[in-house]
Structures are given as structure tokens and as C-alpha cells.
Design an enzyme around this catalytic site. Structure first.
Site, short mmCIF file in Angstrom:
data_model
loop_
_atom_site.label_atom_id
_atom_site.label_comp_id
_atom_site.label_asym_id
_atom_site.label_seq_id
_atom_site.Cartn_x
_atom_site.Cartn_y
_atom_site.Cartn_z
N ALA A 82 15.95 -21.41 -21.69
CA ALA A 82 16.63 -20.27 -22.33
C ALA A 82 16.19 -18.98 -21.66
CB ALA A 82 16.29 -20.24 -23.81
N ALA A 83 17.16 -18.16 -21.30
CA ALA A 83 16.83 -16.90 -20.63
C ALA A 83 18.07 -16.03 -20.54
CB ALA A 83 16.31 -17.17 -19.21
N THR A 125 12.45 -19.29 -11.18
CA THR A 125 13.35 -19.02 -10.05
C THR A 125 12.57 -18.58 -8.81
OG1 THR A 125 14.97 -17.39 -9.30
CG2 THR A 125 13.65 -16.75 -11.16
N GLU A 127 13.42 -16.17 -7.19
CA GLU A 127 13.57 -14.71 -7.13
C GLU A 127 12.27 -13.99 -7.48
OE1 GLU A 127 17.25 -13.17 -8.68
OE2 GLU A 127 18.24 -15.10 -8.36
N LYS A 154 11.04 -12.87 -15.19
CA LYS A 154 10.71 -14.29 -14.94
C LYS A 154 9.30 -14.40 -14.37
CE LYS A 154 13.07 -17.43 -15.39
NZ LYS A 154 13.41 -18.30 -16.56
N ASP A 274 27.04 -2.04 -2.55
CA ASP A 274 25.99 -3.06 -2.69
C ASP A 274 25.28 -2.96 -4.04
OD1 ASP A 274 24.53 -5.21 -1.91
OD2 ASP A 274 23.56 -4.24 -0.20
P1 NAD Z 1 22.60 -19.34 -18.41
O1 NAD Z 1 22.67 -17.86 -18.59
O2 NAD Z 1 23.82 -20.09 -18.06
O3 NAD Z 1 22.01 -20.00 -19.73
C1 NAD Z 1 20.98 -19.43 -20.49
C2 NAD Z 1 21.09 -19.97 -21.90
O4 NAD Z 1 20.01 -19.41 -22.68
C3 NAD Z 1 22.38 -19.58 -22.62
O5 NAD Z 1 22.97 -20.72 -23.19
C4 NAD Z 1 21.94 -18.59 -23.69
O6 NAD Z 1 22.74 -18.64 -24.86
C5 NAD Z 1 20.52 -19.05 -23.96
N1 NAD Z 1 19.70 -17.97 -24.51
C6 NAD Z 1 19.63 -16.68 -24.08
N2 NAD Z 1 18.79 -15.97 -24.87
C7 NAD Z 1 18.30 -16.85 -25.81
C8 NAD Z 1 17.38 -16.72 -26.87
N3 NAD Z 1 16.79 -15.54 -27.15
N4 NAD Z 1 17.10 -17.81 -27.62
C9 NAD Z 1 17.69 -19.01 -27.34
N5 NAD Z 1 18.58 -19.18 -26.36
C10 NAD Z 1 18.88 -18.11 -25.59
O7 NAD Z 1 21.44 -19.57 -17.34
P2 NAD Z 1 21.21 -20.75 -16.32
O8 NAD Z 1 21.82 -20.38 -15.02
O9 NAD Z 1 21.59 -22.04 -16.96
O10 NAD Z 1 19.64 -20.67 -16.13
C11 NAD Z 1 18.77 -21.45 -16.95
C12 NAD Z 1 17.34 -21.19 -16.53
O11 NAD Z 1 17.17 -21.53 -15.16
C13 NAD Z 1 16.92 -19.73 -16.67
O12 NAD Z 1 15.61 -19.69 -17.16
C14 NAD Z 1 16.99 -19.20 -15.25
O13 NAD Z 1 16.06 -18.14 -15.05
C15 NAD Z 1 16.62 -20.43 -14.45
N6 NAD Z 1 17.17 -20.50 -13.09
C16 NAD Z 1 18.50 -20.34 -12.88
C17 NAD Z 1 19.01 -20.45 -11.59
C18 NAD Z 1 20.49 -20.33 -11.31
O14 NAD Z 1 20.87 -20.31 -10.14
N7 NAD Z 1 21.35 -20.26 -12.29
C19 NAD Z 1 18.14 -20.68 -10.51
C20 NAD Z 1 16.77 -20.83 -10.78
C21 NAD Z 1 16.31 -20.74 -12.07
P1 TYD Z 2 24.33 -14.20 -7.99
O1 TYD Z 2 25.23 -15.36 -8.21
O2 TYD Z 2 24.41 -13.05 -8.92
O3 TYD Z 2 22.84 -14.78 -7.90
P2 TYD Z 2 21.47 -14.03 -7.48
O4 TYD Z 2 21.68 -12.58 -7.39
O5 TYD Z 2 20.60 -14.38 -8.64
O6 TYD Z 2 21.07 -14.64 -6.20
O7 TYD Z 2 24.58 -13.63 -6.53
C1 TYD Z 2 24.48 -14.47 -5.39
C2 TYD Z 2 24.75 -13.61 -4.16
O8 TYD Z 2 26.10 -13.14 -4.21
C3 TYD Z 2 23.88 -12.36 -4.11
O9 TYD Z 2 23.56 -12.09 -2.75
C4 TYD Z 2 24.79 -11.27 -4.63
C5 TYD Z 2 26.18 -11.71 -4.19
N1 TYD Z 2 27.29 -11.32 -5.10
C6 TYD Z 2 28.40 -10.63 -4.57
O10 TYD Z 2 28.49 -10.35 -3.36
N2 TYD Z 2 29.40 -10.28 -5.42
C7 TYD Z 2 29.35 -10.55 -6.77
O11 TYD Z 2 30.29 -10.18 -7.51
C8 TYD Z 2 28.20 -11.27 -7.28
C9 TYD Z 2 28.12 -11.60 -8.74
C10 TYD Z 2 27.22 -11.64 -6.40
#
Ligand code: NAD
Ligand code: TYD
Length: 337
Positions: A82-83, A125, A127, A154, A274
Site C-alpha cells: 500500500a502506498a 523501489t 527510485e 519510500k 519536463d
Molecule cells: P498503486 O498506486 O497501483 O497501488 C497502491 C494501492 O495502495 C492502491 O490500491 C491504494 O488504494 C492503496 N493505498 C493507498 N493508500 C493507502 C492507505 N493509506 N491504506 C491502505 N491502502 C492504501 O501502486 P503500485 O504500482 O501497485 O505499487 C505498489 C507498491 O510497489 C508501492 O509500494 C510502490 O512504491 C511499489 N513499487 C511500484 C513500482 C511500479 O513500477 N509501479 C515499482 C517498484 C515499487
Molecule cells: P512513470 O510511469 O511516471 O514512472 P517513474 O517516474 O516512477 O519512473 O514514468 C516513467 C517515465 O516516463 C519517466 O521517465 C517519466 C516519463 N513520462 C512521460 O514522458 N510522460 C508522462 O506522461 C509520464 C506519466 C511519464
């Protein structure tokens, strides 16, 4: 095994729930989510009649409810996903990121400690490491140097999780994964945004020069890595998780591939101002998790084709999201660019 998945109605959380039920069929899963704008109960609606899973709507930053839940259920294993997860939203307003990502994690850790959870997997992540130049990789030992409020929140939570291992002996494992893509990803992140905009013949807003590099991983590979870290990871350790090497590409390459697969014109690409503090490149060294038995298997082109097919086949899922509050966010983020 009694397992809690937080953020279970989000992108990675919902994919993880499906993966766990498939690969560990005897596990009982509590799927917890606050259902914020990014959480969608539809993502796990297919499991509604499965007696191995129970859904709980709950805010992880609410200690009373969280403590009660942990005391009642007696979880063995927690996957904490959750995040607040979107960098651009954290630039507009950081408050929810601190509340959920930092305070929410601390609340879960306290509840895990007092209810004697055996293992707490914190999903983080790459990041948190900041930005790379054209060469090299992030290692688990790389200094944390986050640039966005999202990444900073994070990084803070990672350090708190590791401190609970050092101070209290809570069995924590931290995973740091690269950019995920796949089914059920909210259409604010690059790939689902560009796929759905292209399907609607709308502009694809490419930030800056479009040469920022991400290392893409198919979400199912990430879910397999999380299960591996939970079962084979060493407590107190951090594990980087990265995709196959062909997934390390810049945003122009990702955009061109999406347009080619969808047979849409490159004229849809709209270069825009950007993102502030836009990290140039992410790439991780995954040898540590490779060493405990996990390796990414899905090539970028294969995963992208599968993902695009999912968005083509599930138009009603994303069309119902791209309304109301989503459009207000879209205008706020892209209107002035
Ligand atoms: P997402 O935004 O799709 O899902 C996050 C979920 O958390 C949502 O369902 C939201 O309702 C829930 N949430 C938010 N606040 C909450 C709270 N206070 N209490 C309970 N639930 C809550 O995100 P995701 O892309 O599925 O990412 C999931 C995890 O993985 C995150 O911790 C993120 O930092 C990490 N992560 C994501 C990526 C990516 O590329 N998406 C990469 C590396 C790590
Ligand atoms: P994003 O999916 O937001 O992931 P993160 O920033 O966590 O890596 O973005 C991925 C890459 O795409 C990042 O370099 C930013 C770029 N980006 C765009 O160029 N246009 C957009 O509208 C978005 C959402 C991201």
C-alpha cells in the site's frame, strides 16, 4: 499460512494476490486496501467467491484499526505494497505520501511486532537510489539519494523497516524493484497512459527530450520475485529486482513500440515540458536475488504485447477510470505543459 497483502486492490498488489493464490493454493489471504483513487476493487473482483481470500477496506495509517486487525487475524506473513505511488502527484502535493508511505508503514510495523508476525516484506523501489548516468547499476549498497517526494517517502519507510529489524528483531525484508508494467496498472503511469491515449487517438505527452531510461519489468516477474524474497530472503536484507536486459530502454523507444504495436502514427507524440528533478536513468543489479533463486523471464517486447492486448480487451476498465477526478488530475498535470 495466514498472509496479509496491503495495497491489494492496486496494480502490483492485485497481480500478487492472483499469483499467490495460484502458486500457494493453501494460503489464506487478507487483501487490505483503502481504495484510494488508485485502488480498484474490480481488480480482484474475480476472486469474490474464493473462500481463501477476504477483502478488508482499511487505512494503514489508522493505528486503532490496524492493531485490531493484526491482533484478530494473527498473520504469519505480510506483503506491504500500500502506498501513494505516482511521482507527478507527489510533486503537486506530498502530504498523502508522507502519511501513507511513512506513517502507514510505521503503523504496520508496530502492529506486526506486537502480534508477532514471522516475516514482513516491504515492497520498495529503485527510485530511492536517485538517478544514474549513462552507465553502471544500483546495488543494494548504493547510497540512498531520492529526488522526488515519492522516492524520498519510500526511502524513509525503507530505513524505518530496516531499523525495526536491527532494533526489535522483526524479520523484515526490503525489495527494491524497477518500473513495472502489465494488466491493471492505473493509466497515469507511462505505459498504460500512452497505450490508452493512443487507443483514443489522443496526444502522448512525452516529457523533456524523451531520452530518460527506465528498466522495465513485467509485473508477473516482480510477483515471483516477491514470493522468492519472502520465502528465501535473509531477514534484515535488501534485494534489488530488475527485468530482463532488453527492457532497459528510453521513453522514446517505449513510445515508438506502443505506436507500432497499435498501428498508430508517430504524430500522436507530443513533447511537453519536463518533470522537475526528472531522474535520467534507473537500472539495478539483481545478482543478489538471482543468488536465492529468482530471475526475470519475460522479455520486454513479449510483455508489452501482452499488456497492450489486455488494455485493448479491457476498455471498460480504463474508460471508467478516465472520467471525473482523473480528468481534473490530467488537466492539473498536463494542462499547463
Ligand atoms: P498503486 O498506486 O497501483 O497501488 C497502491 C494501492 O495502495 C492502491 O490500491 C491504494 O488504494 C492503496 N493505498 C493507498 N493508500 C493507502 C492507505 N493509506 N491504506 C491502505 N491502502 C492504501 O501502486 P503500485 O504500482 O501497485 O505499487 C505498489 C507498491 O510497489 C508501492 O509500494 C510502490 O512504491 C511499489 N513499487 C511500484 C513500482 C511500479 O513500477 N509501479 C515499482 C517498484 C515499487
Ligand atoms: P512513470 O510511469 O511516471 O514512472 P517513474 O517516474 O516512477 O519512473 O514514468 C516513467 C517515465 O516516463 C519517466 O521517465 C517519466 C516519463 N513520462 C512521460 O514522458 N510522460 C508522462 O506522461 C509520464 C506519466 C511519464
Amino acid at each position: 499460512m495466514k498472509v496479509l497483502v496491503t495495497g491489494a486492490a492496486g496494480f502490483i498488489g492485485s497481480n500478487l494476490v492472483y499469483h499467490l493464490l495460484e502458486s500457494r493454493p493453501s494460503w489464506k489471504i487478507t487483501a487490505l486496501d483503502l481504495l484510494t483513487y488508485a485502488g480498484n476493487i474490480e481488480n480482484i473482483a474475480g476472486l469474490i467467491n474464493d473462500r481463501r481470500i477476504e477483502f478488508i477496506k482499511c487505512d494503514i495509517a489508522d493505528p486503532a484499526t490496524v492493531n485490531e486487525l493484526f491482533a484478530e487475524k494473527g498473520f504469519d506473513l505480510v506483503f506491504h505494497l500500500a502506498a501513494e505511488s505516482h511521482v507527478d502527484r507527489s510533486i503537486h502535493s506530498a502530504a498523502e505520501f508522507i502519511k501513507t508511505n511513512v506513517v502507514g508503514t510505521q503503523v504496520l510495523l508496530d502492529a506486526a511486532l506486537s502480534s508477532k508476525v514471522s516475516r514482513f516484506v516491504h515492497i520498495s523501489t529503485d527510485e530511492v537510489y536517485g538517478s544514474l548516468g549513462p552507465t553502471g547499476y544500483f546495488y543494494e549498497t548504493t547510497l540512498l539519494d531520492p529526488t522526488s517526494p515519492y522516492a524520498a517517502s519510500k526511502a524513509a519507510s525503507d530505513l524505518i523497516v530496516l531499523a525495526y529489524f536491527k532494533t526489535h528483531g522483526l524479520e523484515t525484508v526490503v525489495t527494491r524493484c524497477t518500473n513495472n508494467y502489465g494488466p491493471y496498472q492505473f493509466p497515469e503511469k507511462l505505459i498504460p497512459l500512452f497505450v490508452t491515449n493512443a487507443l483514443e487517438d489522443k496526444p502522448l505527452p512525452l516529457y523533456g527530450d524523451g531520452l530518460n531510461v527506465r528498466s522495465w519489468i513485467y509485473v508477473r516477474d516482480h510477483c515471483e520475485a516477491l514470493l522468492c524474497a519472502a520465502e528465501k530472503g535473509v531477514a534484515g536484507e535488501v534485494y534489488n529486482i530488475g527485468g530482463t536486459s532488453d527492457g532497459e530502454v528510453n521513453n522514446r523507444v517505449v513510445t515508438a513500440a506502443i505506436l507500432e504495436i497499435l498501428k498508430k502514427p508517430e504524430t500522436l507524440i507530443k513533447p511537453v515540458k519536463d518533470r522537475p528533478a526528472h531522474d535520467r536513468r534507473y537500472a539495478v543489479d539483481s545478482s543478489k536475488i538471482n543468488g536465492i533463486g529468482w530471475k526475470a523471464g519475460i522479455l520486454f517486447r513479449e510483455g508489452l504485447e501482452k499488456t497492450i492486448k489486455w488494455y485493448v480487451d479491457n476498455r471498460s476498465w480504463w474508460q471508467s477510470i478516465k472520467t471525473g477526478a482523473y480528468l481534473e488530475y490530467y488537466e492539473r498535470n498536463y494542462g499547463a505543459r
